[in-house]
Scaffold this motif. Structure first.
Motif, short mmCIF file in Angstrom:
data_model
loop_
_atom_site.label_atom_id
_atom_site.label_comp_id
_atom_site.label_asym_id
_atom_site.label_seq_id
_atom_site.Cartn_x
_atom_site.Cartn_y
_atom_site.Cartn_z
N SER A 12 65.55 51.36 63.72
CA SER A 12 67.01 51.23 63.70
C SER A 12 67.55 50.53 62.45
CB SER A 12 67.50 50.49 64.94
OG SER A 12 67.00 49.17 64.95
N PRO A 37 68.13 50.53 72.11
CA PRO A 37 68.65 51.85 71.74
C PRO A 37 70.17 51.94 71.77
CG PRO A 37 66.83 52.08 73.26
CD PRO A 37 67.15 50.62 73.19
N ASN A 38 70.80 51.24 72.70
CA ASN A 38 72.27 51.32 72.80
C ASN A 38 72.97 50.69 71.60
OD1 ASN A 38 71.26 48.84 73.81
ND2 ASN A 38 73.16 48.45 74.89
N LEU A 41 73.28 52.23 66.33
CA LEU A 41 74.40 53.13 65.99
C LEU A 41 74.08 54.06 64.83
CD1 LEU A 41 77.34 50.61 66.47
CD2 LEU A 41 76.31 52.18 68.14
N LYS A 44 72.00 56.86 66.08
CA LYS A 44 72.80 57.81 66.86
C LYS A 44 73.57 58.75 65.94
CE LYS A 44 73.11 54.97 70.98
NZ LYS A 44 73.96 54.29 71.94
N ASP A 45 74.06 58.24 64.82
CA ASP A 45 74.74 59.09 63.84
C ASP A 45 73.76 60.11 63.24
OD1 ASP A 45 77.11 57.72 64.25
OD2 ASP A 45 76.89 56.46 62.46
N LYS A 47 71.10 61.23 64.68
CA LYS A 47 70.76 62.19 65.74
C LYS A 47 71.81 63.30 65.83
CE LYS A 47 69.18 62.58 70.48
NZ LYS A 47 68.01 63.38 70.15
N GLU A 48 73.06 62.98 65.56
CA GLU A 48 74.11 64.01 65.58
C GLU A 48 73.83 65.10 64.55
OE1 GLU A 48 78.09 62.52 65.40
OE2 GLU A 48 77.74 61.08 67.00
N ILE A 56 65.03 59.01 70.42
CA ILE A 56 65.18 57.55 70.36
C ILE A 56 64.79 56.96 71.72
CG2 ILE A 56 66.81 55.66 69.96
CD1 ILE A 56 68.58 57.77 68.47
#
Length: 79
Positions: A12, A37-38, A41, A44-45, A47-48, A56
């Motif tokens: 991360s 994981p939450n 961020l 997560k970007d 992953k998009e 993840i």
């Protein structure tokens, strides 16, 4: 070149995040282990953009239960 399945802990931030991005750009599948994981961020970007090529999951390498759960989340996946 054949796509590899790569496990990266600490994915991360810092070197782990950079390795994750590089591996994905080369077309590999990355199993990204992070403590929270939450709160990942940036991952997560990413992953998009890369979708199912980035997986993840929670991983705390000093907690054997966390390591076991992470390994179970990867599964055998044809290996």
């Amino acid at each position: 070149m054949q796509a590899l399945r790569i496990v990266i802990s600490g994915a991360s931030r810092g070197i782990g995040l950079e390795l994750t991005q590089e591996a994905l750009e080369l077309g590999h599948v990355v199993y990204a282990g992070v403590r929270k994981p939450n709160l990942a961020l940036e991952l997560k970007d990413i992953k998009e953009v890369h979708g199912d090529k980035l997986k993840i999951a929670e991983l705390n390498v000093v907690d054997i239960n966390s390591v076991t759960n992470f390994a179970g989340s990867i599964g055998t996946d044809g290996v």
